[in-house]
Design a protein around this motif. Sequence first.
Motif, PDB file in Angstrom:
ATOM      1  N   LEU A  96      -2.784   7.505  -2.471  1.00 58.25           N
ATOM      2  CA  LEU A  96      -2.705   5.991  -2.110  1.00 58.25           C
ATOM      3  C   LEU A  96      -2.998   5.182  -3.443  1.00 58.25           C
ATOM      4  O   LEU A  96      -3.737   5.283  -4.300  1.00 58.25           O
ATOM      5  N   HIS A 138     -16.555  10.711   2.803  1.00 56.41           N
ATOM      6  CA  HIS A 138     -16.857   9.965   4.149  1.00 56.41           C
ATOM      7  C   HIS A 138     -16.616  10.788   5.452  1.00 56.41           C
ATOM      8  O   HIS A 138     -15.431  11.561   5.497  1.00 56.41           O
ATOM      9  N   LEU A 190     -13.334   1.411  -1.867  1.00 58.98           N
ATOM     10  CA  LEU A 190     -13.577   1.673  -0.354  1.00 58.98           C
ATOM     11  C   LEU A 190     -15.286   1.439  -0.115  1.00 58.98           C
ATOM     12  O   LEU A 190     -16.253   1.475  -0.902  1.00 58.98           O
ATOM     13  N   ARG A 192      -4.700   0.284  -7.686  1.00 58.23           N
ATOM     14  CA  ARG A 192      -5.988   0.942  -7.478  1.00 58.23           C
ATOM     15  C   ARG A 192      -5.453   2.509  -6.740  1.00 58.23           C
ATOM     16  O   ARG A 192      -5.002   2.440  -5.818  1.00 58.23           O
ATOM     17  N   TRP A 231     -12.732  10.961  -1.256  1.00 60.95           N
ATOM     18  CA  TRP A 231     -11.857   9.863  -1.435  1.00 60.95           C
ATOM     19  C   TRP A 231     -11.974   9.715  -3.504  1.00 60.95           C
ATOM     20  O   TRP A 231     -13.000   9.551  -3.668  1.00 60.95           O
ATOM     21  N   ASP A 252     -12.056   7.268  10.745  1.00 59.12           N
ATOM     22  CA  ASP A 252     -10.771   8.126  10.771  1.00 59.12           C
ATOM     23  C   ASP A 252     -10.819   9.159  11.920  1.00 59.12           C
ATOM     24  O   ASP A 252      -9.833   9.574  12.264  1.00 59.12           O
ATOM     25  N   PHE A 257       0.884  -1.158  -0.016  1.00 58.60           N
ATOM     26  CA  PHE A 257       0.182   0.214   0.029  1.00 58.60           C
ATOM     27  C   PHE A 257       0.912   1.208   0.103  1.00 58.60           C
ATOM     28  O   PHE A 257       1.569   1.482   1.028  1.00 58.60           O
ATOM     29  N   ALA A 259      -7.015  11.065  -1.770  1.00 62.76           N
ATOM     30  CA  ALA A 259      -8.012  11.251  -0.661  1.00 62.76           C
ATOM     31  C   ALA A 259      -7.464  12.412   0.213  1.00 62.76           C
ATOM     32  O   ALA A 259      -6.501  12.317   0.689  1.00 62.76           O
ATOM     33  N   HIS A 301     -15.211   2.068   7.686  1.00 59.08           N
ATOM     34  CA  HIS A 301     -14.977   1.865   6.376  1.00 59.08           C
ATOM     35  C   HIS A 301     -13.904   0.908   6.204  1.00 59.08           C
ATOM     36  O   HIS A 301     -12.934   0.691   6.991  1.00 59.08           O
ATOM     37  N   THR A 316      -7.900  -3.483   3.494  1.00 56.55           N
ATOM     38  CA  THR A 316      -7.511  -2.145   4.289  1.00 56.55           C
ATOM     39  C   THR A 316      -8.505  -2.410   5.617  1.00 56.55           C
ATOM     40  O   THR A 316      -9.852  -2.764   5.467  1.00 56.55           O
ATOM     41  N   HIS A 333     -12.092   0.568  10.055  1.00 58.91           N
ATOM     42  CA  HIS A 333     -11.577   1.678  10.880  1.00 58.91           C
ATOM     43  C   HIS A 333     -12.266   2.879  10.601  1.00 58.91           C
ATOM     44  O   HIS A 333     -13.266   2.945   9.769  1.00 58.91           O
ATOM     45  N   ALA A 364     -11.590  -1.962   2.822  1.00 58.18           N
ATOM     46  CA  ALA A 364     -11.466  -2.220   1.262  1.00 58.18           C
ATOM     47  C   ALA A 364     -11.092  -3.671   1.139  1.00 58.18           C
ATOM     48  O   ALA A 364      -9.999  -3.989   1.923  1.00 58.18           O
TER      49      ALA A 364
END
Length: 341
Positions: free
Chosen positions: A173, A267, A215, A284, A202, A187, A130, A288, A273, A182, A185, A275
């Motif tokens: 990202l 969001h 996402l 991908r 995003w 934020d 990532f 963000a 959220h 992902t 979690h 992924a």
Amino acid sequence: MTEVSGAEQNRFLTGDNATRTDVNQAWEQDNQAWWDWYVSLADNQDGEVTLQELPPTPAIAEPDDATLMAELAEPYPLTDDDVAFFQENAFIKLKNVLSPGATVRLRRELVRMLTAEFDSDLDGGISDRFLSMDMMWTTDPIIRAYVLSPRIAKICADLLKVPRLRLYHDNILSKEPACGRTPWHFDDHHFPLASHDVVTAWIPAQAIPLVMGPLAFAAGMDTYKLIEGVDFNKFDTSYDRTVADIFRQSGVRVDESPFEIGEVSFHHNLSFHTAARNRTTQSRIVLANTFYADGARVLDQPTMVSGDWLKFIPGAEPGGLAESDMNPVVWPPEAGFGDPQ
Ligand SMILES: O=C(O)CCC(=O)C(=O)O
Ligand SMILES: [Fe+2]
């Protein structure tokens, strides 16, 4: 201070972050190391991974600089229903926020920066990681246009129903082919901001079919309350697994749907959220951008889960105003958006 046993260690953590079990300490590495650690907390029990080749993107003409600037300043037709949906669900996905041409251009610009930073071709040149870059708006005029876009900033201000918004940070990202999930979690756990007026736009730099891991959002502004009693474990995948179990048992609706080209999600910092794994041969790539209501303060005690947050609010003090030269007001927009830099 509690010492950790060997079984609890996480190979991406160093120093105090590795030896203490709590999170009430500063992050000790850079933000790329933060992401390497963070995705290691995802539960990936999906057996052998085979990667799918996606059909080539149709040839789409890119806008020149002036056309791009005009597009990024044009108001989006946000409706009252959109705002009500966001306020109820803590997220919304909106189509046609970017034109196909502006999306293709965004991908080309982001690929250029990622390739230079990681010294490798994307789309298979790096596997399973990532990748992250941030603060690129400060040096790159094209990324600056996407990050400070009045079109996107107004959507964010209207969704939060606040009059003035600042930038927290941009985040490029790139979830590389085969990179796993992902972890679940919200934020609020990540940003060191004592405010619930925080939103992330995003912005995918290509369409995201299900196989690429879009996402995905747990619906509900109060859904995070189901997780309040769950201890965050910084060493293993137990938090991610427990959140998934609770949502399943509680019948929480999860929106996991593809993104069309030009579609953007927004969001709230209380939105849970996740992924899925990127099971394609293509990176991908997403930009963000996170914004917060002007006047927000920094938490009294930021944690290591905020990563190197002082890079985003340099000079800020715990408990002080979140306001620095790196946090420009994006809404209302500065006069002259789009003028040559
Ligand atoms: O891109 C992802 O998979 C995660 C991004 C995310 O959690 C965020 O932007 O808040
Ligand atoms: Fe997030």
